[in-house]
Write a protein that holds these residues in place. Structure first.
Motif, PDB file in Angstrom:
ATOM      1  N   LEU A  91      42.187  36.683  41.955  1.00  0.00           N
ATOM      2  CA  LEU A  91      41.777  37.660  40.942  1.00  0.00           C
ATOM      3  C   LEU A  91      42.264  39.069  41.295  1.00  0.00           C
ATOM      4  N   THR A 140      33.787  49.405  40.050  1.00  0.00           N
ATOM      5  CA  THR A 140      33.051  49.379  41.318  1.00  0.00           C
ATOM      6  C   THR A 140      33.961  48.974  42.472  1.00  0.00           C
ATOM      7  N   THR A 141      34.861  48.039  42.180  1.00  0.00           N
ATOM      8  CA  THR A 141      35.817  47.623  43.215  1.00  0.00           C
ATOM      9  C   THR A 141      36.648  48.815  43.688  1.00  0.00           C
ATOM     10  N   GLU A 178      27.634  54.486  37.882  1.00  0.00           N
ATOM     11  CA  GLU A 178      26.662  54.190  36.814  1.00  0.00           C
ATOM     12  C   GLU A 178      25.280  54.765  37.097  1.00  0.00           C
ATOM     13  N   PRO A 183      35.310  48.471  30.406  1.00  0.00           N
ATOM     14  CA  PRO A 183      34.315  47.441  30.084  1.00  0.00           C
ATOM     15  C   PRO A 183      33.878  46.676  31.324  1.00  0.00           C
ATOM     16  N   ALA A 208      41.340  42.383  40.954  1.00  0.00           N
ATOM     17  CA  ALA A 208      40.225  43.248  40.552  1.00  0.00           C
ATOM     18  C   ALA A 208      40.739  44.658  40.266  1.00  0.00           C
ATOM     19  N   ALA A 226      23.597  44.733  36.568  1.00  0.00           N
ATOM     20  CA  ALA A 226      24.879  44.108  36.945  1.00  0.00           C
ATOM     21  C   ALA A 226      25.414  44.698  38.227  1.00  0.00           C
ATOM     22  N   ALA A 286      35.847  45.516  34.666  1.00  0.00           N
ATOM     23  CA  ALA A 286      37.156  46.166  34.635  1.00  0.00           C
ATOM     24  C   ALA A 286      37.684  46.480  36.027  1.00  0.00           C
ATOM     25  N   GLY A 287      36.788  46.581  37.006  1.00  0.00           N
ATOM     26  CA  GLY A 287      37.212  46.871  38.375  1.00  0.00           C
ATOM     27  C   GLY A 287      36.813  48.257  38.856  1.00  0.00           C
ATOM     28  N   PHE A 302      40.953  39.551  44.971  1.00  0.00           N
ATOM     29  CA  PHE A 302      39.937  38.641  45.523  1.00  0.00           C
ATOM     30  C   PHE A 302      40.435  37.240  45.240  1.00  0.00           C
ATOM     31  N   ARG A 334      25.671  41.982  28.056  1.00  0.00           N
ATOM     32  CA  ARG A 334      25.666  42.583  29.379  1.00  0.00           C
ATOM     33  C   ARG A 334      24.268  43.065  29.696  1.00  0.00           C
TER      34      ARG A 334
HETATM   35  N1  LIG Z   1      33.303  41.020  46.578  1.00  0.00           N
HETATM   36  C1  LIG Z   1      33.908  40.393  45.552  1.00  0.00           C
HETATM   37  N2  LIG Z   1      34.429  39.164  45.706  1.00  0.00           N
HETATM   38  C2  LIG Z   1      35.039  38.538  44.681  1.00  0.00           C
HETATM   39  N3  LIG Z   1      35.183  39.047  43.459  1.00  0.00           N
HETATM   40  C3  LIG Z   1      34.684  40.284  43.234  1.00  0.00           C
HETATM   41  C4  LIG Z   1      34.010  41.013  44.273  1.00  0.00           C
HETATM   42  N4  LIG Z   1      33.617  42.206  43.768  1.00  0.00           N
HETATM   43  C5  LIG Z   1      34.026  42.204  42.475  1.00  0.00           C
HETATM   44  N5  LIG Z   1      34.664  41.060  42.164  1.00  0.00           N
HETATM   45  C6  LIG Z   1      35.265  40.749  40.867  1.00  0.00           C
HETATM   46  O1  LIG Z   1      36.176  41.780  40.551  1.00  0.00           O
HETATM   47  C7  LIG Z   1      36.117  42.097  39.168  1.00  0.00           C
HETATM   48  C8  LIG Z   1      35.809  43.556  38.977  1.00  0.00           C
HETATM   49  O2  LIG Z   1      34.448  43.776  39.310  1.00  0.00           O
HETATM   50  P1  LIG Z   1      33.817  45.199  39.378  1.00  0.00           P
HETATM   51  O3  LIG Z   1      32.445  45.034  39.878  1.00  0.00           O
HETATM   52  O4  LIG Z   1      34.709  46.095  40.118  1.00  0.00           O
HETATM   53  O5  LIG Z   1      33.797  45.625  37.863  1.00  0.00           O
HETATM   54  P2  LIG Z   1      33.106  46.882  37.178  1.00  0.00           P
HETATM   55  O6  LIG Z   1      34.145  47.558  36.365  1.00  0.00           O
HETATM   56  O7  LIG Z   1      32.378  47.697  38.162  1.00  0.00           O
HETATM   57  O8  LIG Z   1      32.110  46.159  36.202  1.00  0.00           O
HETATM   58  P3  LIG Z   1      30.636  46.595  35.719  1.00  0.00           P
HETATM   59  O9  LIG Z   1      30.808  47.494  34.549  1.00  0.00           O
HETATM   60  O10 LIG Z   1      30.017  45.294  35.342  1.00  0.00           O
HETATM   61  O11 LIG Z   1      29.964  47.243  36.875  1.00  0.00           O
HETATM   62  C9  LIG Z   1      35.081  41.175  38.554  1.00  0.00           C
HETATM   63  O12 LIG Z   1      35.737  40.072  37.989  1.00  0.00           O
HETATM   64  C10 LIG Z   1      34.256  40.736  39.744  1.00  0.00           C
HETATM   65  O13 LIG Z   1      33.721  39.464  39.549  1.00  0.00           O
END
Ligand SMILES: Nc1ncnc2c1ncn2[C@@H]1O[C@H](COP(=O)(O)OP(=O)(O)OP(=O)(O)O)[C@@H](O)[C@H]1O
Ligand SMILES: [Mg+2]
Lengths: 355, 247
Positions: free
Chosen positions: B17, B44-45, B163, B38, B19, B247, B41-42, B14, B242
């Motif tokens: 970044l 959901t991405t 989650e 944590p 992700a 989130a 961590a990425g 992104f 958190r």
């Molecule tokens: N659509 C987006 N545009 C820009 N940055 C994003 C987008 N989606 C996620 N990010 C960034 O990518 C990184 C990973 O986010 P992600 O939501 O995948 O983490 P996660 O492991 O699911 O976290 P959590 O435990 O909080 O759900 C984060 O820094 C987030 O800010």
């Protein structure tokens, strides 16, 4: 007799009684201005029902449905005017043309979110109006007068074959009643089918819908195609009813606004809503029109705008929800303990249970 | 026989970044695989890339023999891969039964059949008693259960849960664990994202750990809890407060 009117049988009973009353209606009022008002009520009930398929079920608010109405009116009228094709054939042709047009134009529109979508639909009908006003082939701003069908004595006569009634207006009433019934039937079928479920899912949450396999864009296009086709059929009827069309009468903005308003006032996303909305709003607008004659159309728009604000503020779910609210209040005083919601079948337990 | 889901060097950027960065993992048919890491961590991405909500910047995603990277969500779903959302997305104005019917319609055109299938699944997940409530009127725990039921109604081969246990109390969590096991026993493979390690360990056959977009460890739960990289990643977490479940 003690039948719950909200139950399945109750609803059919209400529909049957209403239909019989509608069929008998002309016997009581003859052919006067009451009949004209009834024709308009049925016309707008059908148009609002068609609007509801896209605007109500799928939540895609169009303020340009007059475009489809105009296409229906013009297609059948041009076919009749130039090649003497019966409006009965022109009507389905117009419906198909409107549906195809709707799919082509709404394909890009559906990429626009919320307000931008509504604005694009307004622009669509307005552009079409300007195009038709300047298009010689459809006789531009002068419009098209549909010639009378004449009897042997050269007097204007009735003709079912050419959907034209000059001796009595009553057949028009039955034609529009038939169309309105068709529109309601379409809405009912849509509501209960996979299409209706998918449209409601789209209205609720498009991302969630996609995650469950709903091809969002395709279903919106199906909805607008159906909506446009039904709207166009009424356009053909309207042309035959007036025996004259021009861009203003068939495509002006107030027409689009009124169609949406009837549905919104009655209650979006329900089949009964548009019928109720037309029943209340159309006679009202007829009265204001005759009372405010000469002051032009702008006052109508002011009234409609005011109405929209009132609905938004006090009754966002429309007239159909007034009954629900009343019932809920009654229920609130009833002792608690009944987990299931009112009027619904017992909770689904076993597989295969239908409710 | 190839694995059901196979990710090879999947990356998602992104702007500046990373992700996800070169994430590779394998989910075998019939397993429950835990994906932990944590905050941020990425996880959901990665879910979004696999389920088609956005295309990965690079890398390959193979599911049931197809290269699905870049497919639209509805196409991925039809191939047999369903997901839930971390931030619940129940259809608020539709009944619970209707919510599940939308899922069931992925496999049938007939409303009666979809209704029967939905009713059956609601009984399975224990939501039958709320069948006629509106989606908006459910508790958060029931909303999560509804999303799971709805996804299950699409008859997936692989179910990805983001989650589903966040925001649940211990009793509700225990129920969810039982349910996830039952889903696997019916023949659906599960990929389970959880933030909280303790939840994932007892039910996962295999665990993958992400941190800052990279895979830092994988293996059976026993070895993961002792992995120094994993411990370090989660230690830093303490200082990042958190908001669970939102989130
Ligand atoms: N659509 C987006 N545009 C820009 N940055 C994003 C987008 N989606 C996620 N990010 C960034 O990518 C990184 C990973 O986010 P992600 O939501 O995948 O983490 P996660 O492991 O699911 O976290 P959590 O435990 O909080 O759900 C984060 O820094 C987030 O800010
Ligand atoms: Mg996440």
């Amino acid at each position: 007799m003690n039948v719950d009117l909200r139950s399945r049988t109750g609803r059919w009973l209400v529909a049957a009684v209403a239909l019989v009353a509608l069929v008998l209606f002309p016997l009581f009022v003859g052919g006067g201005s009451w009949l004209n008002t009834a024709v308009l009520v049925l016309l707008y009930a059908g148009l609002a029902q068609a609007w509801n398929i896209l605007g109500g079920f799928a939540g895609q608010v169009s303020l340009g449905n007059a475009a489809f109405f105009g296409i229906g009116a013009y297609t059948s009228t041009v076919l009749l005017d130039r090649w003497n094709v019966s409006p009965w054939l022109g009507m389905p042709v117009g419906a198909i043309v409107a549906a195809a047009f709707a799919v082509a134009v709404f394909f890009p529109f559906f990429r626009l979110g919320g307000h931008y979508f509504a604005i694009a639909t307004i622009a669509l009908a307005e552009i079409l109006l300007i195009l038709f006003t300047n298009w010689a082939f459809v006789r531009g701003a002068r419009g098209i007068t549909i010639p009378f069908v004449r009897g042997p004595d050269r007097r204007p006569t009735d003709s079912w074959a050419f959907l034209q009634f000059n001796e009595s207006r009553v057949p028009y009433y039955y034609v529009v009643l038939g169309l309105a019934v068709l529109a309601v039937a379409t809405a009912v079928v849509v509501e209960r089918s996979k299409l209706g479920y998918y449209l409601r899912a789209i209205k609720n949450d498009q991302q969630a819908a996609r995650s469950l396999g709903v091809p969002v864009l395709r279903y919106k296009l199906i909805a607008v195609a159906i909506s446009a086709a039904v709207t166009a059929a009424f356009g053909t009827f309207y042309a035959q009813y007036l025996l004259f069309i021009d861009p203003e009468t068939t495509m002006r903005l107030e027409l689009s606004v009124l169609i949406a308003l009837v549905a919104i006032l009655g209650g979006v996303g329900t089949v009964v809503g548009p019928l109720l909305g037309a029943l209340v709003l159309i006679p009202l607008s007829e009265v204001t029109r005759s009372q405010l004659a000469g002051s032009g159309n702008t006052l109508d728009l002011v009234l409609y705008g005011g109405l929209i604000m009132l609905i938004a503020a006090f009754q966002p779910n429309g007239l159909v929800a007034i009954g629900d609210r009343f019932r809920r209040r009654r229920e609130a005083v009833r002792p608690a303990g009944d987990e299931t919601e009112r009027g619904e079948a017992p909770l689904v337990g076993a597989p295969g249970t239908r409710n | 026989m190839p694995a059901l889901l196979e990710l090879d060097a999947v990356s998602k950027r992104f702007g500046g970044l990373d992700a996800n960065r070169d994430v590779s993992l394998v989910v075998e048919e019939g397993q429950i695989v835990g994906l932990i890491g944590p905050n941020g961590a990425g996880k959901t991405t990665l879910f979004n890339c696999v389920s088609g909500f956005f295309p990965p910047t690079s890398g390959s995603i193979r599911f049931a023999g197809n290269e699905i990277a870049g497919w639209a969500p509805e196409r991925v779903l039809r191939a047999g891969l369903a997901r839930t959302f971390q931030v619940v997305r129940t259809f608020p104005e539709m009944t619970v039964l209707d919510n599940v019917m939308i899922g069931a319609f992925a496999r049938t055109n007939r409303a009666g059949e979809a209704r029967a299938r939905a009713a059956e699944l609601l009984a399975f997940t224990g939501l039958a008693g709320r069948a006629h409530a509106r989606g908006a009127d459910l508790t958060i725990a029931d909303k999560k259960r509804l999303e799971l039921t709805r996804a299950l109604a699409t008859q997936p081969r692989l179910l990805m849960l983001d989650e589903v246990m966040a925001g649940l109390n211990p009793a509700e969590r225990a129920q969810a664990v039982t349910l996830i096991r039952a889903i696997r026993d019916r023949g659906t493979t599960v990929l389970l994202v959880e933030h909280v390690m303790e939840v994932v360990m007892p039910i996962s056959d295999h665990v993958v750990v992400l941190d800052s977009g990279r895979k830092i460890a994988e293996g059976p739960p026993r070895t993961i809890v002792r992995d120094p990289n994993v411990i370090a990643a989660y230690l830093g977490e303490k200082y990042r407060p958190r908001d669970e479940g939102t989130a």
